[in-house]
Design an enzyme around this catalytic site. Structure first.
Site, PDB file in Angstrom:
ATOM      1  N   TYR A 248      -9.108 -10.830  -6.769  1.00  0.00           N
ATOM      2  CA  TYR A 248      -8.075 -10.725  -7.931  1.00  0.00           C
ATOM      3  C   TYR A 248      -8.628 -12.517  -9.100  1.00  0.00           C
ATOM      4  CZ  TYR A 248      -6.087  -7.690  -4.860  1.00  0.00           C
ATOM      5  OH  TYR A 248      -6.468  -6.432  -4.608  1.00  0.00           O
TER       6      TYR A 248
ATOM      7  N   ARG B  33       1.051  -1.353   0.091  1.00  0.00           N
ATOM      8  CA  ARG B  33      -0.188   0.124  -0.138  1.00  0.00           C
ATOM      9  C   ARG B  33       0.889   1.145   0.381  1.00  0.00           C
ATOM     10  NH1 ARG B  33      -2.346  -3.762   3.901  1.00  0.00           N
ATOM     11  NH2 ARG B  33      -3.875  -4.454   3.407  1.00  0.00           N
TER      12      ARG B  33
ATOM     13  N   ARG C 103      -0.764  -2.601  -7.112  1.00  0.00           N
ATOM     14  CA  ARG C 103      -1.057  -3.742  -5.989  1.00  0.00           C
ATOM     15  C   ARG C 103      -2.250  -4.303  -6.378  1.00  0.00           C
ATOM     16  NH1 ARG C 103      -0.792  -5.244  -0.063  1.00  0.00           N
ATOM     17  NH2 ARG C 103      -3.108  -5.435   0.906  1.00  0.00           N
TER      18      ARG C 103
ATOM     19  N   LYS D 133      -1.645  -1.960   7.591  1.00  0.00           N
ATOM     20  CA  LYS D 133      -3.419  -2.202   8.411  1.00  0.00           C
ATOM     21  C   LYS D 133      -4.077  -2.985   9.227  1.00  0.00           C
ATOM     22  CE  LYS D 133      -8.084  -2.229   5.236  1.00  0.00           C
ATOM     23  NZ  LYS D 133      -8.319  -1.585   3.897  1.00  0.00           N
TER      24      LYS D 133
ATOM     25  N   HIS E  50      -1.916   2.710  -6.008  1.00  0.00           N
ATOM     26  CA  HIS E  50      -2.928   1.461  -5.215  1.00  0.00           C
ATOM     27  C   HIS E  50      -2.741   0.490  -6.541  1.00  0.00           C
ATOM     28  CE1 HIS E  50      -4.365  -0.686  -1.974  1.00  0.00           C
ATOM     29  NE2 HIS E  50      -5.238  -0.964  -2.909  1.00  0.00           N
TER      30      HIS E  50
ATOM     31  N   HIS F 283      -3.632  -9.784   3.976  1.00  0.00           N
ATOM     32  CA  HIS F 283      -4.890  -9.540   3.854  1.00  0.00           C
ATOM     33  C   HIS F 283      -5.317 -10.721   5.280  1.00  0.00           C
ATOM     34  CE1 HIS F 283      -6.132  -8.701  -0.197  1.00  0.00           C
ATOM     35  NE2 HIS F 283      -5.770  -7.338   0.669  1.00  0.00           N
TER      36      HIS F 283
END
Length: 412
Positions: A394, A228, A362, A253, A359, A385
């Site tokens: 994805y 990120r 990514r 995150k 972004h 994640h």
């Protein structure tokens, strides 16, 4: 008829469904009058839905539930209008005090400055929505109505609505000292499934051809490791492991640490860059500039760590700045808009028509790994994640290469 006009104007539901919504409201009123279910909105709603479950399908019960929640919100709007037309005393001064208390509570819990700005923004939006209501009279119903307002009036995304909820929940628990029991009556924002924008490899090469110096290096690090933007900006010298070819992302995150890839072709350029910024680091030490920012606990435990080379920013700003919270003058990392603007200009020069941002690199990292045959769990770990479902988005983009699917028009 007023409620019908409200539904038509807000366009939260399809026009063809409005007669059904009005039907549920009429039937709900008849049920409440017949069974005297007027104890509270939530209690009467539960009784009515339980009654419907006996003779109706589940989708009809859910539709009736949403109709009644919208109707209750509509009634609340009318009440707010009456309060606004007959204000007593302005509560702006008392809300100012609550804002100051919220800032203290956030800093006491070492929340980031970005979180502080976001939460204070939502606090101001919440107090503005309540208009003349004073903080000590705020209830859980006010939060419920505010969340519904965001979904119906502002039409915010589900993630934005969750962010607002977290901010106001912090206010209730840590400043107003009030507990939240449940918000089932709040209207949720519509969940929209949108595929992320992904660049082809050739498109990325075209964009990189129009990036220079530090901007090209940062874009390479982001694409090469799936970072990120903020994670790239927050990199420290000690987070780079040239021998193992990896980057350590700290407090990403969700406040999670992880390791990701450092591309081989970037190693020499990155080492040259570190050699050049070492001169900046030495200049700061010579001029007795305060060390770089560290999380509060680390700064107390290791008072001199902020002045060590290992903790220095990989992408430092070339200008000193004043830290918003402490007013200390120190060197921060580059501002996000620096690379964002450079990337947008490169996209335009490369004649890329996709709505690509920094972004997007990514998203492209994840998609290209899947297309190259790497398993979804590996990609999940590299991206950081928590939920595999987040990574699964994805696979929808990479399915063509993964499954070998060809258009019937391409059949010979």
């Amino acid at each position: 008829m007023d409620f019908k006009d409200f539904l038509l104007s807000k366009q939260h539901i399809a026009d063809k469904k409005i007669p059904y919504y009005l039907h549920w409201i009429t039937q709900y009123h008849e049920f409440c009058n017949k069974h005297k279910a007027n104890e509270s909105e939530s209690d009467s709603l539960k009784q009515y839905l339980h009654y419907l479950e006996k003779e109706h399908e589940s989708w009809q019960v859910l539709q009736a539930q949403e109709a009644i929640r919208l109707y209750n919100y509509f009634k609340n709007i009318e009440n707010l209008k009456e309060i606004q037309n007959n204000p007593s005393l302005s509560s702006s001064q008392s809300w100012q005090g609550i804002e100051e208390e919220t800032v203290k509570a956030l800093r006491l819990r070492h929340r980031s400055y970005q979180t502080e700005k976001s939460y204070i923004g939502w606090l101001r939006g919440f107090s503005s929505y309540l208009t003349y209501k004073k903080p000590d009279t705020v209830t859980q119903d006010d939060l419920k109505n505010f969340l519904t307002y965001l979904a119906i009036e502002r039409k915010v995304s589900i993630s934005t609505q969750k962010q607002a909820f977290n901010a106001i929940l912090f206010l209730f628990r840590n400043v107003l000292d009030k507990e939240i029991k449940g918000l089932d009556d709040a209207i949720r924002s519509r969940i929209s499934q949108r595929l992320p924008v992904v660049l082809a490899r050739q498109e990325i090469l075209k964009i990189f051809a129009h990036l220079e110096g530090i901007h090209r290096l940062m874009a390479g690090v982001i694409y090469g490791g799936g970072l990120r933007l903020q994670e790239c900006l927050m990199l420290r010298v000690k987070d780079i492991d040239f021998e193992r070819g990896c980057l350590t992302i700290r407090s990403g995150k969700g406040d999670k640490d992880r390791q990701t890839l450092l591309p081989e072709r970037l190693k020499d350029k990155l080492q040259e860059h570190l050699d050049s910024i070492h001169a900046v680091y030495q200049k700061d030490r010579k001029n007795n500039i305060e060390g770089v920012w560290l999380p509060q606990a680390l700064e107390r435990k290791y008072p001199n760590a902020s002045k060590e080379w290992g903790w220095f920013w990989v992408f430092p700003s070339y200008k000193l700045s004043v830290e918003p919270e402490t007013k200390i003058i120190r060197r921060h990392h580059l501002y996000p808009s620096t690379i964002q603007k450079a990337f947008q200009n490169a996209v335009k020069k490369a004649d890329i028509t996709k709505n690509a941002t920094i972004h997007t690199l990514r998203h492209s990292f994840a998609t290209h790994l899947l297309e190259n045959g790497y398993d979804i769990r590996t990609v999940q770990e590299l991206l950081g994640h928590s939920n595999l479902q987040t990574t699964m988005i994805y696979t929808h983009i990479a399915q063509k290469n993964m499954l070998g699917v060809k258009s019937p028009m391409d059949f010979s």
